[in-house]
Motif scaffolding. Structure first.
Motif, PDB file in Angstrom:
ATOM      1  N   ILE A   7       0.864  -1.178   0.000  1.00 30.77           N
ATOM      2  CA  ILE A   7       0.000   0.000   0.000  1.00 30.77           C
ATOM      3  C   ILE A   7       0.902   1.231   0.000  1.00 30.77           C
ATOM      4  O   ILE A   7       1.861   1.305   0.780  1.00 30.77           O
ATOM      5  CB  ILE A   7      -0.917   0.036   1.242  1.00 30.77           C
ATOM      6  CG1 ILE A   7      -1.749  -1.253   1.354  1.00 30.77           C
ATOM      7  CG2 ILE A   7      -1.804   1.271   1.231  1.00 30.77           C
ATOM      8  CD1 ILE A   7      -2.751  -1.451   0.248  1.00 30.77           C
ATOM      9  N   ILE A   8       0.590   2.200  -0.880  1.00 32.05           N
ATOM     10  CA  ILE A   8       1.372   3.435  -0.977  1.00 32.05           C
ATOM     11  C   ILE A   8       0.509   4.597  -0.506  1.00 32.05           C
ATOM     12  O   ILE A   8      -0.602   4.794  -1.000  1.00 32.05           O
ATOM     13  CB  ILE A   8       1.836   3.716  -2.420  1.00 32.05           C
ATOM     14  CG1 ILE A   8       2.460   2.473  -3.062  1.00 32.05           C
ATOM     15  CG2 ILE A   8       2.780   4.921  -2.457  1.00 32.05           C
ATOM     16  CD1 ILE A   8       3.721   1.997  -2.407  1.00 32.05           C
ATOM     17  N   ALA A   9       0.991   5.357   0.482  1.00 31.21           N
ATOM     18  CA  ALA A   9       0.291   6.539   0.986  1.00 31.21           C
ATOM     19  C   ALA A   9       1.072   7.772   0.542  1.00 31.21           C
ATOM     20  O   ALA A   9       2.266   7.888   0.823  1.00 31.21           O
ATOM     21  CB  ALA A   9       0.178   6.488   2.510  1.00 31.21           C
ATOM     22  N   TYR A  10       0.400   8.682  -0.134  1.00 29.06           N
ATOM     23  CA  TYR A  10       1.061   9.811  -0.780  1.00 29.06           C
ATOM     24  C   TYR A  10       0.823  11.107  -0.008  1.00 29.06           C
ATOM     25  O   TYR A  10      -0.291  11.384   0.441  1.00 29.06           O
ATOM     26  CB  TYR A  10       0.526   9.940  -2.208  1.00 29.06           C
ATOM     27  CG  TYR A  10       1.017  11.128  -2.999  1.00 29.06           C
ATOM     28  CD1 TYR A  10       2.361  11.456  -3.034  1.00 29.06           C
ATOM     29  CD2 TYR A  10       0.123  11.897  -3.747  1.00 29.06           C
ATOM     30  CE1 TYR A  10       2.809  12.533  -3.786  1.00 29.06           C
ATOM     31  CE2 TYR A  10       0.557  12.969  -4.496  1.00 29.06           C
ATOM     32  CZ  TYR A  10       1.907  13.286  -4.518  1.00 29.06           C
ATOM     33  OH  TYR A  10       2.337  14.347  -5.261  1.00 29.06           O
ATOM     34  N   CYS A  11       1.887  11.906   0.136  1.00 33.30           N
ATOM     35  CA  CYS A  11       1.740  13.234   0.757  1.00 33.30           C
ATOM     36  C   CYS A  11       2.942  14.074   0.350  1.00 33.30           C
ATOM     37  O   CYS A  11       4.086  13.636   0.482  1.00 33.30           O
ATOM     38  CB  CYS A  11       1.670  13.122   2.279  1.00 33.30           C
ATOM     39  SG  CYS A  11       1.362  14.704   3.116  1.00 33.30           S
TER      40      CYS A  11
END
Length: 373
Positions: free
Chosen positions: A135-139
């Motif tokens: 899972i990739i969480a972008y910010c």
């Protein structure tokens, strides 16, 4: 079964400048030490469940808050923070290096000595090959998270919905110029699904970038990167690509802060007419190229919605009739994969709708004139 938010329903939700909120804007607390953060983690630390992907460039005033928001996450699974600095000159790199020294098992910096964006290379090109999470969480480095259960909730939703490729939530939009904040992208009061048309039709505004989390689909990574290599922005194409591959999930908690008009941000640059014209032109070409890479996917034809938006903006830019006609011909000339006839049919339908509205308004206008006399 989850309720689905359609494109028409999503259009009624503010994706920028929502109703103003009272009280102070939330900020993440000072982070705990690394041992405390990792104390409840289960599983193999060398294969984290989530990779946080952060892009920074001259975010010296903001990057510590972004990193604090990542480190405040409370999870049972391991996560890593991959932060890419694109040769900042304002101290951003030094702040990242300090955090990486204090959290060596969690933070993995990628530090450039030469700015890559100026060479038309997106930071994601460097991050995707080294990130280990599914899972990739972008910010981005000028935004931040404010809820400690953000990652835990999103991972739980992915686990419960195997077909989901995207998960996001509303955001607190903070306008630095006005020192005001509001809630944006609140589509429902509970968990819901957004249609691909809603994600793509709203042109990247449907998902606040610091709210975006997506499933790593290994077989599609190279195709994803290639599909928008020449695009002027990344967010829209990343969101659209993942939405075309599977389902998009939403939950109701505003768990992040999206800065508007931050120093050096994209929103602060979109003020100049020539910059705006170039952006519209580049988006036409980029959407056409992106369609060429994705047209075999279900719902790919929804890309005609944003294409027509940028086409209209490009054609109707301030200028003479001759200049607009020239832009019309030029705009169609950028299309090599998408059908020009479909765009022309959208033009005809748009013109017909405008004429119909004008005719419908004429009787009322005549009555008003008679009453005034």
């Amino acid at each position: 079964m989850l309720a689905e938010v359609s494109y028409s329903q999503a259009q009624g939700t503010p994706v920028t400048g929502g109703a103003l909120e009272e009280g102070p804007i939330p900020v993440p607390p000072a982070p705990a030490d690394e041992a405390t953060i990792m104390a409840d983690w289960e599983g193999n630390l060398s294969t984290p469940r989530v990779s946080v992907m952060c892009f920074a460039f001259n975010h010296g005033d903001y990057i510590a808050m972004a990193l604090d928001g990542f480190l405040m996450q409370r999870t049972r699974f391991p996560f890593e923070i991959v932060v890419h600095d694109d040769a900042s000159t304002d101290g951003t790199r030094e702040i990242i290096e300090d955090y990486a020294a204090r959290y060596p098992s969690i933070i993995r910096p990628i530090l450039q000595d030469v700015n890559q964006y100026s060479q038309h290379v997106w930071p994601i090109t460097f991050c995707m090959p080294v990130m280990r999470g599914d899972i990739i969480a972008y910010c981005e480095g000028d935004d931040y998270w404010v809820k400690a259960d953000k990652l835990a909730r999103q991972v739980a939703l992915f686990d419960a919905n195997p077909r989901a490729t995207v998960c996001f939530h509303p955001a607190i939009e903070y306008d630095e110029h006005r020192d005001e904040h509001s809630i944006i992208c609140r589509y429902a009061d509970s968990v819901a699904r957004l249609s691909p048309e809603a994600i793509i039709g709203l042109r990247g505004g449907s998902i606040p970038s610091p709210a975006l989390t997506f499933r790593r689909v290994e077989s599609h990574v190279d195709a994803m990167l290639e599909s928008y290599r020449g695009a002027p922005i990344m967010d829209f194409f990343l969101q659209a690509y993942m939405a075309l591959l599977g389902e998009t999930l939403y939950y109701e908690d505003a768990a992040c802060v999206y800065r508007r008009n931050a120093k050096g941000s994209w929103t602060s640059q979109q003020q100049d007419h020539e910059v705006e014209q170039r952006y519209q032109r580049d988006m036409l070409a980029a959407i056409d190229t992106f369609y060429g890479a994705t047209r075999t996917l279900p719902e790919a034809d929804t890309l005609y919605i944003p294409l027509y938006h940028y086409f209209k903006q490009y054609v109707m830019a301030p200028g003479t009739t001759q200049q607009r006609l020239a832009n019309f011909r030029r705009g169609l000339g950028y299309l090599h994969h998408m059908q020009r006839n479909k765009v022309l049919s959208l033009v005809r339908r748009d013109m017909f709708a405008k004429l119909t509205r004008r005719k419908a308004a004429t009787p009322g206008q005549a009555k008003d004139t008679e009453a005034a006399a």
